[in-house]
Design an enzyme around this catalytic site. Sequence first.
Site, PDB file in Angstrom:
ATOM      1  N   SER A   6       2.115  67.363 -26.276  1.00 15.09           N
ATOM      2  CA  SER A   6       1.310  66.716 -25.236  1.00 15.09           C
ATOM      3  C   SER A   6       0.805  65.425 -25.848  1.00 15.09           C
ATOM      4  O   SER A   6       0.352  65.411 -26.994  1.00 15.09           O
ATOM      5  CB  SER A   6       0.140  67.614 -24.844  1.00 15.09           C
ATOM      6  OG  SER A   6      -0.863  66.833 -24.226  1.00 15.09           O
ATOM      7  N   HIS A  31       6.078  66.689 -23.043  1.00 14.43           N
ATOM      8  CA  HIS A  31       5.222  67.221 -21.973  1.00 14.43           C
ATOM      9  C   HIS A  31       4.229  66.135 -21.562  1.00 14.43           C
ATOM     10  O   HIS A  31       3.457  65.657 -22.389  1.00 14.43           O
ATOM     11  CB  HIS A  31       4.500  68.460 -22.527  1.00 14.43           C
ATOM     12  CG  HIS A  31       3.517  69.107 -21.612  1.00 14.43           C
ATOM     13  ND1 HIS A  31       3.882  69.974 -20.614  1.00 14.43           N
ATOM     14  CD2 HIS A  31       2.159  69.041 -21.563  1.00 14.43           C
ATOM     15  CE1 HIS A  31       2.801  70.433 -19.997  1.00 14.43           C
ATOM     16  NE2 HIS A  31       1.740  69.877 -20.545  1.00 14.43           N
ATOM     17  N   ASP A  33       1.073  64.998 -19.282  1.00 11.20           N
ATOM     18  CA  ASP A  33      -0.066  65.548 -18.540  1.00 11.20           C
ATOM     19  C   ASP A  33      -0.639  64.521 -17.569  1.00 11.20           C
ATOM     20  O   ASP A  33      -1.343  63.601 -17.970  1.00 11.20           O
ATOM     21  CB  ASP A  33      -1.162  65.969 -19.525  1.00 11.20           C
ATOM     22  CG  ASP A  33      -0.780  67.214 -20.310  1.00 11.20           C
ATOM     23  OD1 ASP A  33      -0.551  68.257 -19.674  1.00 11.20           O
ATOM     24  OD2 ASP A  33      -0.703  67.137 -21.549  1.00 11.20           O
ATOM     25  N   MET A  35      -3.232  63.546 -14.723  1.00 12.75           N
ATOM     26  CA  MET A  35      -4.511  63.915 -14.079  1.00 12.75           C
ATOM     27  C   MET A  35      -4.946  62.747 -13.201  1.00 12.75           C
ATOM     28  O   MET A  35      -4.836  61.585 -13.612  1.00 12.75           O
ATOM     29  CB  MET A  35      -5.585  64.191 -15.133  1.00 12.75           C
ATOM     30  CG  MET A  35      -5.197  65.271 -16.133  1.00 12.75           C
ATOM     31  SD  MET A  35      -6.533  65.626 -17.296  1.00 12.75           S
ATOM     32  CE  MET A  35      -5.611  66.484 -18.591  1.00 12.75           C
ATOM     33  N   HIS A  68       3.280  67.740 -16.083  1.00 17.81           N
ATOM     34  CA  HIS A  68       2.315  68.784 -15.736  1.00 17.81           C
ATOM     35  C   HIS A  68       1.313  68.130 -14.800  1.00 17.81           C
ATOM     36  O   HIS A  68       0.464  67.361 -15.240  1.00 17.81           O
ATOM     37  CB  HIS A  68       1.687  69.296 -17.036  1.00 17.81           C
ATOM     38  CG  HIS A  68       0.555  70.250 -16.856  1.00 17.81           C
ATOM     39  ND1 HIS A  68      -0.254  70.650 -17.909  1.00 17.81           N
ATOM     40  CD2 HIS A  68       0.077  70.901 -15.757  1.00 17.81           C
ATOM     41  CE1 HIS A  68      -1.170  71.493 -17.461  1.00 17.81           C
ATOM     42  NE2 HIS A  68      -0.997  71.659 -16.163  1.00 17.81           N
ATOM     43  N   MET A  70      -1.749  67.782 -12.754  1.00 15.79           N
ATOM     44  CA  MET A  70      -3.109  68.265 -12.491  1.00 15.79           C
ATOM     45  C   MET A  70      -3.704  67.305 -11.471  1.00 15.79           C
ATOM     46  O   MET A  70      -4.566  66.474 -11.770  1.00 15.79           O
ATOM     47  CB  MET A  70      -3.904  68.299 -13.813  1.00 15.79           C
ATOM     48  CG  MET A  70      -3.419  69.412 -14.742  1.00 15.79           C
ATOM     49  SD  MET A  70      -3.886  69.177 -16.464  1.00 15.79           S
ATOM     50  CE  MET A  70      -2.499  68.178 -17.036  1.00 15.79           C
ATOM     51  N   MET A 139      -1.766  78.546 -18.746  1.00 16.61           N
ATOM     52  CA  MET A 139      -2.792  77.733 -19.410  1.00 16.61           C
ATOM     53  C   MET A 139      -3.649  78.632 -20.294  1.00 16.61           C
ATOM     54  O   MET A 139      -4.162  79.661 -19.840  1.00 16.61           O
ATOM     55  CB  MET A 139      -3.706  77.041 -18.387  1.00 16.61           C
ATOM     56  CG  MET A 139      -3.063  75.928 -17.588  1.00 16.61           C
ATOM     57  SD  MET A 139      -2.261  74.627 -18.548  1.00 16.61           S
ATOM     58  CE  MET A 139      -3.640  73.946 -19.492  1.00 16.61           C
TER      59      MET A 139
HETATM   60  C1  DX5 Z   1      -4.794  69.766 -20.891  1.00 21.46           C
HETATM   61  C2  DX5 Z   1      -3.313  69.615 -21.049  1.00 21.46           C
HETATM   62  C3  DX5 Z   1      -2.773  70.028 -22.355  1.00 21.46           C
HETATM   63  C4  DX5 Z   1      -3.495  69.478 -23.562  1.00 21.46           C
HETATM   64  C5  DX5 Z   1      -3.118  70.279 -24.767  1.00 21.46           C
HETATM   65  O1  DX5 Z   1      -5.160  69.926 -19.576  1.00 21.46           O
HETATM   66  O2  DX5 Z   1      -2.595  70.326 -20.082  1.00 21.46           O
HETATM   67  O3  DX5 Z   1      -1.376  69.750 -22.406  1.00 21.46           O
HETATM   68  O4  DX5 Z   1      -3.271  68.132 -23.790  1.00 21.46           O
HETATM   69  O5  DX5 Z   1      -3.797  69.793 -25.864  1.00 21.46           O
HETATM   70  P1  DX5 Z   1      -4.198  70.715 -27.093  1.00 21.46           P
HETATM   71  O6  DX5 Z   1      -2.953  71.226 -27.732  1.00 21.46           O
HETATM   72  O7  DX5 Z   1      -4.976  69.795 -27.964  1.00 21.46           O
HETATM   73  O8  DX5 Z   1      -5.049  71.845 -26.541  1.00 21.46           O
HETATM   74 ZN    ZN Z   2      -0.333  70.175 -20.176  1.00 22.90          ZN
END
Ligand code: DX5
Ligand code: ZN
Length: 226
Positions: A6, A31, A33, A35, A68, A70, A139
């Site tokens: 990520s 991956h 993320d 948001m 991903h 969100m 998650m």
């Molecule tokens: C948070 C993301 C994750 C996050 C994981 O909502 O979906 O992918 O970045 O980061 P770590 O490995 O630091 O928990």
């Molecule tokens: Zn994620």
Amino acid sequence: MEVTPSILTADFSRLGETLEEAIAAGIDWIHMDVMDGNWVVNRTITFGPALIRSVRDRLGSEVTIDCHLMITNAEETWDQYVDAGVDMVIAHIEAVGDFPALIENLHDAGVQAGCVLNPDTPAEDVFPFLQDLDLVLVMSIVPGKGGQQFMPEVEDKVRAFRAAIDAQSAAGGRATKLMIDGGVKDHNAAMIAEWGIDIAVVGSGLINDRGTIAENLAAITAALDE
Ligand code: DX5
Ligand code: ZN
């Protein structure tokens, strides 16, 4: 167990170099993320399709890219991510009204379909359409930011998915991949591999000030080999 980074803890001003460093270390899945400043509890904005397009153009077609989502409106905007070049769209079951319709749209568009569940959402909510999913993402933190503490209470849910997917593929169905996201580090990697996870998302455990991506990945790989 495979590892995918990520990028949330990366320095975005040199993201391309960081991702090339990850690929040189043996990573072949990124991956991303997304948001939207609305859906996650802390109202974070990360990035959208334009950045994903730049990453795809820079890294080429060999690397797998998932997004991903969100966001509140994945049902209406999934095609922007397909146009940006992702291989897989992973949407939250809590944010989508008609998940089977979204899966059908994604498959018709030629991309893979993933479903992600928050820590307190039961596996049973996904079972009715598990047979059509390319990936399930459990998650192990409340989504919103990297660097949070891993939630071991998701173990039963992971094992329930592992059993259901194994039964499904043994019966000739889809070998849906099982992913986990949040708080994965070298010290818990072997445990989640034993639970039956295929792919672990690792953010702060991979991209941090303590070591290079290659060093951090080597620590995880060593933990898995023990
Ligand atoms: C948070 C993301 C994750 C996050 C994981 O909502 O979906 O992918 O970045 O980061 P770590 O490995 O630091 O928990
Ligand atoms: Zn994620």
